[in-house]
Design a protein around this motif. Structure first.
Motif, short mmCIF file in Angstrom:
data_model
loop_
_atom_site.label_atom_id
_atom_site.label_comp_id
_atom_site.label_asym_id
_atom_site.label_seq_id
_atom_site.Cartn_x
_atom_site.Cartn_y
_atom_site.Cartn_z
N ALA A 90 0.82 -1.21 0.00
CA ALA A 90 0.00 0.00 0.00
C ALA A 90 0.86 1.26 0.00
CB ALA A 90 -0.93 0.00 1.22
N VAL A 91 1.94 1.22 0.77
CA VAL A 91 2.80 2.40 0.84
C VAL A 91 3.48 2.64 -0.50
CG1 VAL A 91 4.80 3.42 1.99
CG2 VAL A 91 3.16 2.09 3.31
N GLN A 92 3.97 1.55 -1.13
CA GLN A 92 4.64 1.69 -2.41
C GLN A 92 3.69 2.22 -3.47
OE1 GLN A 92 4.83 -0.85 -0.41
NE2 GLN A 92 7.02 -1.25 0.03
N ALA A 93 2.42 1.73 -3.41
CA ALA A 93 1.44 2.19 -4.40
C ALA A 93 1.16 3.67 -4.23
CB ALA A 93 0.15 1.37 -4.25
N TRP A 94 1.04 4.08 -3.00
CA TRP A 94 0.76 5.50 -2.76
C TRP A 94 1.95 6.37 -3.17
CZ3 TRP A 94 2.40 9.80 -0.19
CH2 TRP A 94 1.48 10.83 -0.01
N ALA A 95 3.17 5.90 -2.84
CA ALA A 95 4.36 6.66 -3.20
C ALA A 95 4.50 6.76 -4.71
CB ALA A 95 5.60 6.01 -2.59
N SER A 96 4.16 5.70 -5.43
CA SER A 96 4.24 5.72 -6.88
C SER A 96 3.24 6.72 -7.47
CB SER A 96 3.98 4.32 -7.44
OG SER A 96 3.98 4.32 -8.85
N ALA A 97 2.02 6.73 -6.91
CA ALA A 97 1.02 7.69 -7.38
C ALA A 97 1.45 9.13 -7.07
CB ALA A 97 -0.33 7.37 -6.73
N GLU A 98 2.10 9.34 -5.91
CA GLU A 98 2.58 10.68 -5.56
C GLU A 98 3.64 11.14 -6.55
OE1 GLU A 98 4.49 13.03 -1.71
OE2 GLU A 98 4.97 10.93 -2.09
N GLU A 99 4.55 10.24 -6.93
CA GLU A 99 5.61 10.61 -7.87
C GLU A 99 5.03 10.98 -9.23
OE1 GLU A 99 9.77 8.77 -9.69
OE2 GLU A 99 8.54 7.60 -8.28
N GLU A 100 4.01 10.24 -9.67
CA GLU A 100 3.38 10.54 -10.95
C GLU A 100 2.72 11.93 -10.91
OE1 GLU A 100 -0.18 8.82 -13.89
OE2 GLU A 100 0.37 7.77 -12.03
N LEU A 101 2.04 12.22 -9.79
CA LEU A 101 1.40 13.52 -9.64
C LEU A 101 2.44 14.63 -9.61
CD1 LEU A 101 -1.22 15.10 -9.19
CD2 LEU A 101 -0.96 14.67 -6.73
N SER A 102 3.57 14.37 -9.00
CA SER A 102 4.65 15.37 -8.95
C SER A 102 5.17 15.68 -10.34
CB SER A 102 5.78 14.86 -8.04
OG SER A 102 6.88 15.74 -8.08
N GLN A 103 5.32 14.68 -11.17
CA GLN A 103 5.82 14.89 -12.53
C GLN A 103 4.84 15.72 -13.35
OE1 GLN A 103 6.53 10.95 -14.06
NE2 GLN A 103 8.31 10.58 -12.71
#
Length: 858
Positions: free
Chosen positions: A385-398
């Motif tokens: 769950a943490v990795q999924a959220w971190a991945s979504a955060e990185e995409e939003l940041s880009q």
């Protein structure tokens, strides 16, 4: 009251400390009350006649028309009263040394010798050889007081006799005796007002630091109580936190999670150890407001705040790592600020003119936000769950980074400041194994994008105006604080050295000003009237008895430089000097002199020449008539031996110099008219001084009383103004906060009533595009934030008046107002997109779109 009943860990009662000035203020309050009562009695006694009437006895044969019958008649018409029994005896004998110097006189008696000169010194073997006055020893407190009183009474008798009085001279001596021997307290309103005023101001001056001490202590005690509640909550939650920590597999515990757990244990233990000494110091009168105690309290507060943050972070992160219920709420805490920032950016860009941002970019931003919020659902059974959220955060940041690069191509003004990331947010990220927010993080990138868009488009959101006002207010307060206040570092309650120097300087200036003001007042109150030399003889009715026409009235008036306050009749009796005075040349001098007896006989001879002007009973002149004898010598020079007046001078006033009567001294002037004018001027000054009463209190004491009364009065006024300004500031803050709270509650009610419409609008756009997941999660966060805002509004509404006057009420009300404004913006955005979607669908197939009333529209 709760503070008074507190106990320490050993069960000992902790008593609230009081500043020593509180007891001084209480004592001074009692003193002020007693002084007020004493002043009331003294002022009342001044309006009541003195209890005793002075008795006058005439012994032997007396000159100057003095007899017992005439004295009794004068006393019956003008009685003399005193504060103690007095008997004045006019004796036709000399006094002994024991009587005059040692006060060996029967109690309550005053003996006045009618012999105006001492006996011939050659008769040293005779006991009774002194003229003057003898006082009983019991009438005064010391020898010095008795000597002063003797001379005052003697002068009252002899000087009034020297101007032609007989019976009135005796009564004047009796009146002077009652004045100089008065033992009643002063009845001066000025004195008692100053004394009571000084005592009251001292009471207030000591009461202020006592109240300040109480206020500062209560402030520290409240801070301690809040910190203790936070510590107690953490201690009570330690068992649940430990269960959460143990439930997480050791292999799945991030380093930050383990570090936070160890730090929580250590900090809670340290806080528990430091609590008892801090409580003891706070309830100790000497240490409660000390600098060290303030630093300890500030450290204890910081520790409990950190403990609370750590506990919340551990509880949320533990539910994620252990895959327990509550994972979604934990990720919601991380996602909520990102969702707010992204929603603001979407609303700004959708309202932007032209094609500043492509629709595909906005759709990509919504899609990335939806992915993040979808990951925030935090399925408890999902291992990554943490990795999924971190991945979504990185995409939003880009995506946010791409938008920033496109927006920077447009001209823009000064960029608004970027909000700081709360420490609690980074703490939660650390316990979840995520890195703190960096400049490349989604939250920071969204804040930068909002700042750039705002610099291009301006303040397009209602929340922008609130932030602008807050910034201005903060900078204005900071500038005012920096200019007028001493710098105080964290944990310090005392002003800095610069502040102390300013206070000391201002107090010194205030003391100097108080001394000057007191000096001016005391001088004017105790000032004895003096010759002004600014008159022209106004109020003088001049009559000249000059058979030979040697004196001209116009010449006399030409030399007059004083005025009479009350009309006075002056009779200039011109006589031959050689016929009225015994004149003989001084040895080795061209000037002549006379004898005291010759001068005395001349004065009384001239007085007796105007029997038609005298009262037939007591042989006294009218009070408004004064005879000025002017004796002209054979050479045409003028001699003025003294005055013959109907006015009586007694008490502390004096006729001034009567050297002709006492020593036979005379002055032959070549300008007789000038001598008459000078005599009239002296008489006008004597009449002014006759109405003057010397203060029956110590002028130096009054000066210091007034000085300190002014000092403490102004000091207390300054403190009162400072308090009123502070109270006004609190009332204004309370008023602003109350208005903001009332407006916010009304908007919350509208949002709550329109919640169903908001849900319908959100459903209308769900599935209409790939961003439907973002709208669904956003709606969930919207409803959760709306509930939180409603609870905050309810809590603020139930605050008491004293709590609303505090500084935190206004800040919380403004924060709630900004939160509701943000919710309002989001709700309006969803409603707008739903309306656009429905209107577009109504126009499908070529049909003309008809007006559609959406939920929430009138």
């Amino acid at each position: 009251m709760a503070a008074r009943l507190m106990h320490d860990s050993m069960g000992r009662r902790l008593r609230r400390p009081y500043h020593w000035t509180a007891f001084v203020a209480l004592f001074l309050a009692l003193v002020t009350a007693m002084l007020g009562v004493r002043a009331a009695f003294a002022l009342h006694a001044a309006s009541v006649p003195l209890p005793y009437e002075v008795t006058v006895q005439v012994q032997g044969k007396q000159d100057f028309n003095i007899s017992q019958e005439r004295v009794n008649a004068e006393l019956a018409e003008h009685p003399v009263r005193s504060s103690q029994p007095l008997t004045v005896i006019l004796a036709d004998r000399w006094l002994t040394g024991d009587e005059t110097l040692r006060g060996q006189v029967p109690d309550g008696q005053i003996i006045i010798s009618s012999k105006l000169e001492d006996l011939d010194p050659k008769n040293s073997d005779v006991d009774e050889r002194f003229s003057g006055v003898a006082l009983a020893e019991n009438l005064t407190g010391s020898k010095e007081e008795r000597t002063d009183a003797r001379y005052d009474i003697e002068n009252a008798f002899t000087k009034n006799v020297s101007v032609g009085h007989g019976v009135k001279a005796v009564v004047a001596a009796a009146h002077t005796a009652s004045v100089v021997l008065d033992q009643s307290p002063t009845s001066s309103v000025m004195f008692w007002f100053s004394v009571v005023g000084l005592s009251a101001m001292l009471t207030a001056a000591f009461l202020v630091p006592a109240l300040r001490f109480r206020s500062r202590w209560e402030s520290r005690h409240r801070r301690l109580a809040v910190a203790q509640r936070k510590l107690a909550r953490v201690v009570l939650d330690l068992e649940a936190l430990e269960a959460t920590y143990v439930a997480t597999d050791e292999s799945k515990r991030p380093q930050g999670f383990t570090k936070a757990w160890n730090q929580l244990q250590k900090l809670s233990l340290d806080a528990a150890r430091n609590e008892e000494p801090l409580v003891a110091a706070l309830f100790d009168g000497e240490q409660c407001l000390a600098k060290k105690t303030g630093e300890q309290l500030a450290g204890f507060e910081a520790t409990t705040r950190k403990l609370t943050t750590l506990a919340d972070s551990l509880m949320g992160a533990g539910s994620v790592h252990a895959r327990l219920a509550g994972t979604g709420s934990t990720f919601d805490q991380l996602s909520s600020p990102i969702n707010d920032a992204a929603t603001e950016l979407l609303i700004r860009l959708e309202n932007a003119p032209g094609k500043m941002v492509a629709g595909a970019d906005l759709a990509a931003l919504r899609e990335a936000l939806g992915t993040l919020l979808d990951a925030a659902q935090g399925d408890a059974k999902q291992n990554n769950a943490v990795q999924a959220w971190a991945s979504a955060e990185e995409e939003l940041s880009q995506i946010a980074g791409r938008l920033i690069r496109k927006l920077r191509r447009y001209p823009h003004g000064k960029r608004p400041p970027i909000p700081e990331v709360p420490a609690e947010h980074n703490q939660l990220r650390s316990t979840l194994g995520l890195a703190p927010v960096s400049q490349q993080g989604a939250l920071h990138q969204l804040h930068v994008a909002n700042s750039v868009a705002r610099s291009i488009l301006g303040d397009t959101l209602s929340t922008d105006h609130g932030r602008k006002t807050e910034t201005k207010r903060t900078s204005w307060q900071a500038a005012l604080l920096e200019k007028f206040s001493a710098v105080r570092l964290g944990g310090k309650d005392e002003p800095g050295k610069l502040g102390r120097a300013k206070v000391i300087g201002l107090l010194a200036v205030l003391l100097c000003a108080s001394l000057i003001a007191a000096g001016i007042i005391v001088y004017n109150v105790t000032k004895k009237p003096r010759a002004t030399y600014e008159g022209s003889g106004q109020g003088m009715v001049l009559e000249i008895d000059d058979k030979n026409g040697l004196v001209d009235e116009s010449e006399i008036r030409k030399y007059m430089e004083e005025d009479f306050e009350v009309e006075q009749h002056l009779l200039v009796a011109v006589r031959d000097a050689e016929s009225y005075l015994e004149l003989h040349a001084r040895e080795g001098s061209e000037y002549r002199e006379s004898t005291p007896r010759s001068v005395q006989q001349a004065i009384w001879r001239i007085k007796n020449e105007y029997k038609d002007r005298m009262d037939p009973v007591d042989q006294e002149l009218p009070e408004d008539l004064t005879i000025i004898p002017l004796l002209i010598t054979d050479e045409g020079k003028g001699i003025m031996p003294g005055l013959i007046s109907g006015a009586v001078i007694s008490g502390t006033a004096s006729w001034g110099s009567t050297i002709g009567w006492e020593y036979g001294s005379i002055h032959e002037s070549q300008y007789p008219s000038m001598e008459v004018a000078h005599a009239a001027e002296d008489f006008a000054t004597v009449l002014k001084q006759a109405g003057y009463e010397e203060p029956d209190y110590n002028a130096a004491l009054l000066f210091w009383i007034l000085a300190f009364m002014f000092f403490f009065t102004v000091l207390n006024l300054i403190q009162l103004v400072a308090y009123l300004l502070g109270a006004t500031s609190r009332i204004n803050r309370f008023s602003r906060g109350s208005r903001a709270l009332e407006q916010t509650r009304r908007r919350l009610e509208q949002l709550a009533l329109g919640l169903e419409d908001s849900q319908i609008n959100a459903v209308a756009v769900l599935g209409s595009s790939e961003s439907g997941r973002a709208d669904e999660a956003g709606q969930r966060l919207f409803e959760r934030a709306l509930m939180m805002a409603w609870r905050e509004a309810e809590e603020l509404s139930t605050m008491s008046l004293s709590e609303r006057l505090g500084s935190s009420f206004g800040a919380r009300a403004e924060h709630l107002q900004r939160l509701v404004a943000l919710l309002d913006e989001r709700d309006a955005d969803v409603a707008k997109r739903a309306r656009d979607l429905v209107l577009a669908s109504r126009g499908a197939g070529g049909d003309a779109p008809q007006k559609v009333v959406l939920p929430g529209q009138a």
